[in-house]
Design a protein around this motif. Structure first.
Motif, mmCIF file in Angstrom:
data_model
loop_
_atom_site.group_PDB
_atom_site.id
_atom_site.type_symbol
_atom_site.label_atom_id
_atom_site.label_comp_id
_atom_site.label_asym_id
_atom_site.label_seq_id
_atom_site.Cartn_x
_atom_site.Cartn_y
_atom_site.Cartn_z
ATOM 1 N N LEU A 97 -6.082 4.385 2.474
ATOM 2 C CA LEU A 97 -5.992 2.973 2.111
ATOM 3 C C LEU A 97 -6.069 2.797 0.592
ATOM 4 C CD1 LEU A 97 -5.592 0.722 4.154
ATOM 5 C CD2 LEU A 97 -7.925 0.033 3.760
ATOM 6 N N GLY B 34 -5.221 5.032 -1.570
ATOM 7 C CA GLY B 34 -3.980 5.568 -2.114
ATOM 8 C C GLY B 34 -2.850 4.553 -2.037
ATOM 9 N N ILE B 35 -2.766 3.844 -0.913
ATOM 10 C CA ILE B 35 -1.720 2.821 -0.761
ATOM 11 C C ILE B 35 -1.853 1.783 -1.869
ATOM 12 C CG2 ILE B 35 -0.921 0.930 0.691
ATOM 13 C CD1 ILE B 35 -1.716 2.651 3.117
ATOM 14 N N LEU C 276 -1.025 3.287 -5.373
ATOM 15 C CA LEU C 276 0.391 3.557 -5.584
ATOM 16 C C LEU C 276 1.192 2.272 -5.787
ATOM 17 C CD1 LEU C 276 2.153 6.464 -4.320
ATOM 18 C CD2 LEU C 276 3.336 4.349 -3.791
ATOM 19 N N LEU C 277 0.878 1.255 -4.988
ATOM 20 C CA LEU C 277 1.603 -0.015 -5.136
ATOM 21 C C LEU C 277 1.277 -0.649 -6.479
ATOM 22 C CD1 LEU C 277 1.217 -1.548 -1.568
ATOM 23 C CD2 LEU C 277 3.251 -0.550 -2.576
#
Lengths: 325, 282
Positions: free
Chosen positions: A42, A44-45, A48-49
């Protein structure tokens, strides 16, 4: 089991004990690492965004949220049309889904013959499992032509001339647009909300129900004034769960929304949503700022749905039956 | 008493109206959902034939089947579940056995539940940035990774839930025999909860086998049969999307056949998961 033969005497530093401690520690850390992986995914998401969307957010600033132009040629991007489309289609979906789902919860818990209760409950949970692409296809081939031929023309004729609300129902009856997308979404999230609402209402203690009936309340009054207030957290949690689905749903919407970057006042007009924009344009995005704008859109969607879903979880506690969904 | 008469009839009228509304809403919902399934079955059956399973996707106007999307979906779904199962089961075990009252476990549980309903297209974006862009090309592995991330929270959640239903006395008996904790978990708790854990895995397969959005940017699509997952790979949902949105009637017919296959698979998986859960000792 070899370990049962371990001597009862406390003998701390034998080889066997060391092995036992090591294997126990190993298993524990493996389980812990797996649990942390969920958090890492979570995080990482989000990271990255954020990193991916940062160039666009820096270039356009707050205007990214309010600008309506979406022009890959000049490299100017504004997120208002997809945000607007996401909110409008979700609002239509909630208007359809919530009252219907609550009616179904009323029906299953209070009105339905006892023998039908189980099959109906399972049936609704199975329908929540039907993949969204199926609803999308059905929307494109069946619902859109139907709405264009039989629902949208009378809406335009009856409501179009009215002041204020009339603006929502003007234009040509394409069948492809925000209204159709909202209707499909509403049908799709209905089973989710109904499943949670049924459980929330069903969990109300029998005693409360009996007490209300004993003072002469009708079934509807018991539902409205006793069951709904008692189960309000669960019901609201179900609504938020449905809203989270509606906001992020991709395939059902992409088929029927028309993919037009515009903020149209009419619900019958084509539009787009964040998820539909991503589905349609991401693989074809050329240029860093275009890609970054799309990732920034993803970030906005992630934040909105995270807040909604977190609210749902806080309201629901840990009792919802949606692991099946 | 007489003053109450109109009130009583109004209350009865409200009850009758709301009862009618609830009946109508339930019947209308069932009708719409039955219609969705009916259309899928009717249009799907018409284009379902042996060729669907033996031939690859055709160019527009040509003859063909869905062999490469079916194989691609099976490979990616299988890989995804194989990757998500051990991690998910271990994470669920941590939540139920080690971290029941720990702060960390509360955070993991909360985030896992959020991940459970997070928009799947976001997972696609994430895996694109994580695996596709660094590698420089779309691949079936990336698609499998995206699907694994969607399956993971389902496995974690169901594993934790069923482990919590294992009676504490069983655990205590194991510990009392002198078994270390991990041994007790593996040989007693997992074995007692095996049916429930299997249910969770089946539900995870059902959940990911219809997912389209996360595959759009990861495995993309492929008109041809591929021998491995290291290149763009066709999948049933993406093939359905491509064919349904096309203007060619024979592609649309293939899309309906694919839609029927996926719906049947998802419903069968869900029903068998329920049967296993119902028969399990829990």
């Amino acid at each position: 089991m070899g370990s049962t033969r371990a001597p009862a005497r406390a003998e701390p530093r034998t080889l066997r004990d060391a092995q036992r401690t090591a294997s126990e520690r190993g298993f524990h850390s493996l389980a812990l690492a797996s649990a942390i992986l969920v958090v890492a995914a979570l995080a990482g998401i989000f990271a990255l965004l954020l990193i991916g969307g940062l160039p666009a957010l820096q270039r356009f600033g707050w205007r990214f949220l309010t600008a309506t132009s979406w022009n890959p040629v000049t490299g100017v991007f504004g997120a208002l049309p997809p945000i607007y489309g996401t909110l409008v289609t979700s609002a239509i979906a909630m208007l359809i889904g919530v009252p219907t789902a609550f009616s179904i919860a009323f029906f299953i818990n209070e009105l339905c013959p006892h023998r039908l209760r189980g099959p109906l409950t399972v049936g609704i949970e199975l329908l929540a499992a039907v993949p969204s692409i199926i609803y999308g296809m059905w929307g494109l081939f069946i619902l859109a032509p139907f709405l264009a031929a039989h629902v949208e023309p009378p809406l335009i004729d009856l409501l179009g001339p009215l002041p204020l609300v009339g603006a929502l129902f003007r234009g040509a009856p394409f069948g492809i647009g925000m209204l159709t997308a909202g209707v499909i979404l509403g049908i799709m999230i209905l089973p989710y909300i109904a499943a949670v609402a049924r459980q929330a209402i069903g969990d109300v203690p029998l005693l409360l129900r009996e007490a209300a009936f004993a003072v002469g309340a009708t079934r509807w009054e018991v539902f409205r004034h006793v069951l709904v207030p008692y189960a309000s957290h669960g019901l609201l949690g179900g609504v938020m769960l449905g809203l989270g689905r509606a906001l992020g749903e991709t395939m059902a919407v992409t088929f029927v929304i028309g993919n037009a970057h515009q903020v149209a006042r009419s619900l019958l007009a084509p539009g787009t949503t964040i998820s539909a924009t991503l589905a349609n344009e991401f693989t074809e995005a050329v240029g860093d700022i275009y890609m970054s704008s799309l990732l920034a859109l993803g970030l906005i969607l992630f934040i909105i749905t995270f807040v909604v879903l977190a609210a749902a979880r806080l309201l629901l506690g840990r009792t919802s039956p949606d692991a099946a969904a | 008493m007489t003053a109450d008469r109109p009130l009583l009839s109004r209350r009865r009228a409200a009850d009758a109206v709301m009862t009618a509304v609830a009946w109508a809403a339930t019947l209308a919902t069932l009708a719409v959902l039955a219609l969705v399934l009916f259309v899928v079955v009717r249009r799907g059956i018409g284009s379902l034939g042996l060729a669907i399973f033996t031939q690859t996707t055709p160019p527009p106007g040509g003859k063909g089947g869905l062999l490469n999307p079916i194989l691609g979906s099976l490979a990616m779904t299988g890989t995804a579940v194989a990757a998500a199962s051990p991690v998910g089961i271990l994470a669920g075990t941590y939540l139920a056995e080690y971290g029941r009252h720990k702060r960390l476990a509360q955070v993991v549980r909360f985030l896992n539940d959020t991940l459970l309903s997070a928009p799947s297209i976001i997972i696609g974006l994430f895996v694109y940035g994580l695996a596709v862009r660094p590698a420089g090309h779309f691949s079936g592995w990336a698609g499998a990774l995206a699907l694994a991330l969607i399956a993971l929270p389902v496995v974690v959640r169901t594993t934790e839930d069923v482990l919590k239903m294992v009676p504490a006395s069983l655990r205590e008996a194991g510990i009392a025999l002198g078994a270390p904790r991990w041994r007790m978990i593996v040989s007693i708790a997992w074995r007692a909860a095996a049916g429930g854990i299997a249910t969770g895995l089946l539900l995870a397969v059902a959940r990911i086998s219809g997912e389209t959005a996360p595959l759009l940017f990861t495995s993309l699509n492929n008109q041809f049969l591929t021998s491995g997952l290291d290149q763009p790979t066709a999948s049933l949902p993406v093939a359905i999307f491509q064919f349904a949105m096309s203007p060619y009637p024979d592609w649309q017919a293939l899309a309906w056949a694919g839609a029927l296959l996926i719906s049947a698979a998802v419903l069968l998986l869900n029903i068998s998961a329920r049967l296993i859960a119902g028969r399990a000792p829990m």
